[in-house]
Design a protein around this motif. Structure first.
Motif, PDB file in Angstrom:
ATOM      1  N   ALA A 132       0.832  -1.204   0.000  1.00 11.86           N
ATOM      2  CA  ALA A 132       0.000   0.000   0.000  1.00 11.86           C
ATOM      3  C   ALA A 132       0.861   1.246   0.000  1.00 11.86           C
ATOM      4  O   ALA A 132       1.930   1.278   0.615  1.00 11.86           O
ATOM      5  N   LYS A 133       0.404   2.290  -0.728  1.00 11.12           N
ATOM      6  CA  LYS A 133       1.099   3.578  -0.649  1.00 11.12           C
ATOM      7  C   LYS A 133       0.100   4.734  -0.654  1.00 11.12           C
ATOM      8  O   LYS A 133      -0.958   4.659  -1.283  1.00 11.12           O
ATOM      9  N   SER A 137      -3.905  13.055   0.611  1.00 13.73           N
ATOM     10  CA  SER A 137      -4.570  13.267   1.896  1.00 13.73           C
ATOM     11  C   SER A 137      -4.993  14.723   2.025  1.00 13.73           C
ATOM     12  O   SER A 137      -4.323  15.626   1.499  1.00 13.73           O
ATOM     13  N   LYS A 138      -6.129  14.934   2.653  1.00 14.12           N
ATOM     14  CA  LYS A 138      -6.622  16.279   2.940  1.00 14.12           C
ATOM     15  C   LYS A 138      -7.307  16.207   4.305  1.00 14.12           C
ATOM     16  O   LYS A 138      -8.299  15.494   4.472  1.00 14.12           O
ATOM     17  N   LEU A 139      -6.735  16.909   5.276  1.00 15.49           N
ATOM     18  CA  LEU A 139      -7.191  16.766   6.660  1.00 15.49           C
ATOM     19  C   LEU A 139      -7.566  18.123   7.244  1.00 15.49           C
ATOM     20  O   LEU A 139      -7.045  19.157   6.793  1.00 15.49           O
ATOM     21  N   PRO A 140      -8.435  18.160   8.267  1.00 14.48           N
ATOM     22  CA  PRO A 140      -8.706  19.436   8.938  1.00 14.48           C
ATOM     23  C   PRO A 140      -7.384  20.015   9.463  1.00 14.48           C
ATOM     24  O   PRO A 140      -6.561  19.270  10.018  1.00 14.48           O
ATOM     25  N   PRO A 141      -7.155  21.335   9.290  1.00 16.29           N
ATOM     26  CA  PRO A 141      -5.855  21.910   9.658  1.00 16.29           C
ATOM     27  C   PRO A 141      -5.495  21.763  11.142  1.00 16.29           C
ATOM     28  O   PRO A 141      -4.322  21.683  11.488  1.00 16.29           O
ATOM     29  N   ASP A 142      -6.518  21.726  11.993  1.00 17.07           N
ATOM     30  CA  ASP A 142      -6.257  21.611  13.437  1.00 17.07           C
ATOM     31  C   ASP A 142      -6.434  20.182  13.938  1.00 17.07           C
ATOM     32  O   ASP A 142      -6.753  19.948  15.108  1.00 17.07           O
ATOM     33  N   ILE A 143      -6.216  19.219  13.064  1.00 14.84           N
ATOM     34  CA  ILE A 143      -6.495  17.816  13.421  1.00 14.84           C
ATOM     35  C   ILE A 143      -5.683  17.341  14.633  1.00 14.84           C
ATOM     36  O   ILE A 143      -6.122  16.472  15.385  1.00 14.84           O
ATOM     37  N   ALA A 144      -4.510  17.930  14.849  1.00 14.66           N
ATOM     38  CA  ALA A 144      -3.662  17.517  15.975  1.00 14.66           C
ATOM     39  C   ALA A 144      -4.357  17.727  17.315  1.00 14.66           C
ATOM     40  O   ALA A 144      -4.004  17.084  18.308  1.00 14.66           O
ATOM     41  N   TYR A 145      -5.342  18.630  17.347  1.00 15.02           N
ATOM     42  CA  TYR A 145      -6.034  18.940  18.612  1.00 15.02           C
ATOM     43  C   TYR A 145      -7.372  18.207  18.730  1.00 15.02           C
ATOM     44  O   TYR A 145      -8.131  18.469  19.663  1.00 15.02           O
ATOM     45  N   ARG A 146      -7.665  17.356  17.791  1.00 14.32           N
ATOM     46  CA  ARG A 146      -8.972  16.694  17.770  1.00 14.32           C
ATOM     47  C   ARG A 146      -8.852  15.201  18.056  1.00 14.32           C
ATOM     48  O   ARG A 146      -7.803  14.602  17.833  1.00 14.32           O
ATOM     49  N   LYS A 147      -9.978  14.620  18.505  1.00 17.99           N
ATOM     50  CA  LYS A 147     -10.089  13.165  18.492  1.00 17.99           C
ATOM     51  C   LYS A 147     -10.530  12.778  17.082  1.00 17.99           C
ATOM     52  O   LYS A 147     -11.333  13.496  16.463  1.00 17.99           O
ATOM     53  N   VAL A 148     -10.011  11.683  16.575  1.00 20.54           N
ATOM     54  CA  VAL A 148     -10.239  11.329  15.170  1.00 20.54           C
ATOM     55  C   VAL A 148     -10.923   9.964  15.060  1.00 20.54           C
ATOM     56  O   VAL A 148     -10.409   8.961  15.561  1.00 20.54           O
ATOM     57  N   LEU A 149     -12.089   9.953  14.400  1.00 17.07           N
ATOM     58  CA  LEU A 149     -12.720   8.682  14.035  1.00 17.07           C
ATOM     59  C   LEU A 149     -12.186   8.322  12.654  1.00 17.07           C
ATOM     60  O   LEU A 149     -12.533   8.970  11.656  1.00 17.07           O
ATOM     61  N   LEU A 150     -11.308   7.343  12.600  1.00 13.99           N
ATOM     62  CA  LEU A 150     -10.747   6.898  11.320  1.00 13.99           C
ATOM     63  C   LEU A 150     -11.641   5.760  10.817  1.00 13.99           C
ATOM     64  O   LEU A 150     -11.905   4.810  11.564  1.00 13.99           O
ATOM     65  N   MET A 151     -12.114   5.858   9.567  1.00 16.89           N
ATOM     66  CA  MET A 151     -13.094   4.875   9.103  1.00 16.89           C
ATOM     67  C   MET A 151     -12.580   4.074   7.907  1.00 16.89           C
ATOM     68  O   MET A 151     -12.188   4.646   6.880  1.00 16.89           O
ATOM     69  N   TYR A 152     -12.603   2.766   8.079  1.00 18.76           N
ATOM     70  CA  TYR A 152     -12.307   1.855   6.961  1.00 18.76           C
ATOM     71  C   TYR A 152     -12.929   0.496   7.283  1.00 18.76           C
ATOM     72  O   TYR A 152     -12.659  -0.076   8.343  1.00 18.76           O
ATOM     73  N   PRO A 153     -13.774  -0.051   6.378  1.00 23.06           N
ATOM     74  CA  PRO A 153     -14.581  -1.216   6.770  1.00 23.06           C
ATOM     75  C   PRO A 153     -13.868  -2.563   6.748  1.00 23.06           C
ATOM     76  O   PRO A 153     -14.260  -3.457   7.492  1.00 23.06           O
ATOM     77  N   ILE A 154     -12.877  -2.732   5.875  1.00 24.43           N
ATOM     78  CA  ILE A 154     -12.278  -4.061   5.695  1.00 24.43           C
ATOM     79  C   ILE A 154     -10.790  -4.009   5.997  1.00 24.43           C
ATOM     80  O   ILE A 154     -10.074  -3.187   5.418  1.00 24.43           O
ATOM     81  N   MET A 155     -10.343  -4.885   6.880  1.00 23.47           N
ATOM     82  CA  MET A 155      -8.901  -4.988   7.133  1.00 23.47           C
ATOM     83  C   MET A 155      -8.484  -6.437   6.908  1.00 23.47           C
ATOM     84  O   MET A 155      -8.881  -7.332   7.650  1.00 23.47           O
ATOM     85  N   SER A 156      -7.691  -6.622   5.865  1.00 23.89           N
ATOM     86  CA  SER A 156      -7.252  -7.964   5.486  1.00 23.89           C
ATOM     87  C   SER A 156      -5.840  -8.200   6.018  1.00 23.89           C
ATOM     88  O   SER A 156      -5.617  -8.998   6.931  1.00 23.89           O
ATOM     89  N   THR A 157      -4.872  -7.457   5.460  1.00 18.81           N
ATOM     90  CA  THR A 157      -3.519  -7.481   6.035  1.00 18.81           C
ATOM     91  C   THR A 157      -3.353  -6.350   7.063  1.00 18.81           C
ATOM     92  O   THR A 157      -2.465  -6.407   7.906  1.00 18.81           O
ATOM     93  N   GLY A 158      -4.167  -5.316   6.917  1.00 18.04           N
ATOM     94  CA  GLY A 158      -4.027  -4.125   7.766  1.00 18.04           C
ATOM     95  C   GLY A 158      -3.138  -3.060   7.138  1.00 18.04           C
ATOM     96  O   GLY A 158      -3.007  -1.956   7.673  1.00 18.04           O
ATOM     97  N   ASN A 159      -2.541  -3.357   5.966  1.00 17.32           N
ATOM     98  CA  ASN A 159      -1.578  -2.430   5.348  1.00 17.32           C
ATOM     99  C   ASN A 159      -2.190  -1.067   5.019  1.00 17.32           C
ATOM    100  O   ASN A 159      -1.561  -0.030   5.217  1.00 17.32           O
ATOM    101  N   THR A 160      -3.419  -1.076   4.509  1.00 17.95           N
ATOM    102  CA  THR A 160      -4.065   0.188   4.123  1.00 17.95           C
ATOM    103  C   THR A 160      -4.226   1.090   5.347  1.00 17.95           C
ATOM    104  O   THR A 160      -3.883   2.280   5.320  1.00 17.95           O
ATOM    105  N   VAL A 161      -4.751   0.523   6.416  1.00 11.22           N
ATOM    106  CA  VAL A 161      -4.978   1.304   7.632  1.00 11.22           C
ATOM    107  C   VAL A 161      -3.653   1.762   8.245  1.00 11.22           C
ATOM    108  O   VAL A 161      -3.536   2.894   8.723  1.00 11.22           O
ATOM    109  N   ILE A 162      -2.649   0.917   8.197  1.00  8.51           N
ATOM    110  CA  ILE A 162      -1.335   1.303   8.756  1.00  8.51           C
ATOM    111  C   ILE A 162      -0.785   2.534   8.038  1.00  8.51           C
ATOM    112  O   ILE A 162      -0.283   3.472   8.670  1.00  8.51           O
ATOM    113  N   LYS A 163      -0.914   2.560   6.713  1.00  8.93           N
ATOM    114  CA  LYS A 163      -0.443   3.738   5.955  1.00  8.93           C
ATOM    115  C   LYS A 163      -1.206   4.984   6.386  1.00  8.93           C
ATOM    116  O   LYS A 163      -0.626   6.062   6.559  1.00  8.93           O
TER     117      LYS A 163
END
Ligand SMILES: O=P(O)(O)OC[C@H]1O[C@H](OP(=O)(O)OP(=O)(O)O)[C@H](O)[C@@H]1O
Length: 223
Positions: A132-133, A137-163
């Motif tokens: 995976a590569k 990416s486009k993120l809220p500018p103040d994301i460092a100060y937020r709690k983040v719900l990261l969403m992805y439905p399928i994890m097979s090897t986990g590589n996508t989510v790790i990236k």
């Protein structure tokens, strides 16, 4: 919510049943949930049924995901003038969806949090090698100060989510502030991701050796 209270909740299975530690959570495996999972795994399921049942399962995971975010006490007055000690959702959260399957989970979240900010990360994974590569990416500018719900439905090897997690960390998001919302995860993916990100919270609906990798193709009708 404190971890021991989460374990007592009717909505999640006790974490002792799973060998992935206290930050790994699974919604309660009720017969209703098992039916949704069965329909999504069945190759005979039509596309319109697939989308309908996927949206139902997504909503259950999203609702439980909101239980992982902070609330604070408040007092309100009822129409009859009574005082009521309630809870109010704390501000300072956002979502990041991993394109494209993660985008299938956005409506379920928006149905609960109308104006939540949603960042995007596009990770291209090789169909054969699962390498995976990060492409975008486009993120809220103040994301460092937020709690983040990261969403992805399928994890097979986990590589996508790790990236995607590396992108969040490069943007100074604290690992303990990330809650990964997922539908289906393999034991291998769970082990791999937890080993690299031990402070991450993972919420899923099912741990199974076989990941339904047709999810994105069927949900978006590209197969
Ligand atoms: O945990 P990983 O091994 O990285 O795999 C995660 C998912 O990504 C792949 O799908 P696809 O490339 O079709 O993603 P998409 O549905 O998001 O487009 C793969 O078939 C899995 O469903």
């Amino acid at each position: 919510m404190e971890p021991d209270l989460i374990q007592d909740s009717l909505k999640v299975d006790t974490v002792e049943d799973l060998d992935f530690g206290p930050k790994f959570k699974k919604i309660k495996s009720t017969e209703n949930v098992r039916e949704l999972q069965t329909v999504l795994r069945d190759k005979a399921t039509s596309r319109s049924d697939f989308v309908f049942y996927a949206d139902r399962l997504i909503r259950l995971v999203v609702e439980e995901g909101l239980n992982q975010l902070p609330y604070k006490d408040c007092e309100i007055t009822t129409p009859t003038g009574c005082k009521y000690d309630g809870l109010v959702y704390e501000k300072g959260n956002c979502c990041v969806s991993i394109m494209r399957s993660g985008e299938a989970m956005e409506q379920g979240l928006r149905d609960c949090c109308r104006s939540i900010r949603i960042g995007k990360i596009l990770v291209h994974s090789d169909e054969d090698t699962h390498d995976a590569k990060v492409v975008y990416s486009k993120l809220p500018p103040d994301i460092a100060y937020r709690k983040v719900l990261l969403m992805y439905p399928i994890m097979s090897t986990g590589n996508t989510v790790i990236k995607a997690l590396h992108v969040l960390k490069e943007n100074k998001v604290l690992e303990k502030n990330i809650i990964l919302l997922n539908l289906f995860i393999t034991p291998q993916a769970a082990k791999t991701v937890i080993a690299k990100f031990p402070d991450l919270t993972i919420l899923t609906s099912e741990v199974h050796q076989v990941a339904p990798n047709h999810f994105g193709q069927k949900y978006f009708g590209t197969a």
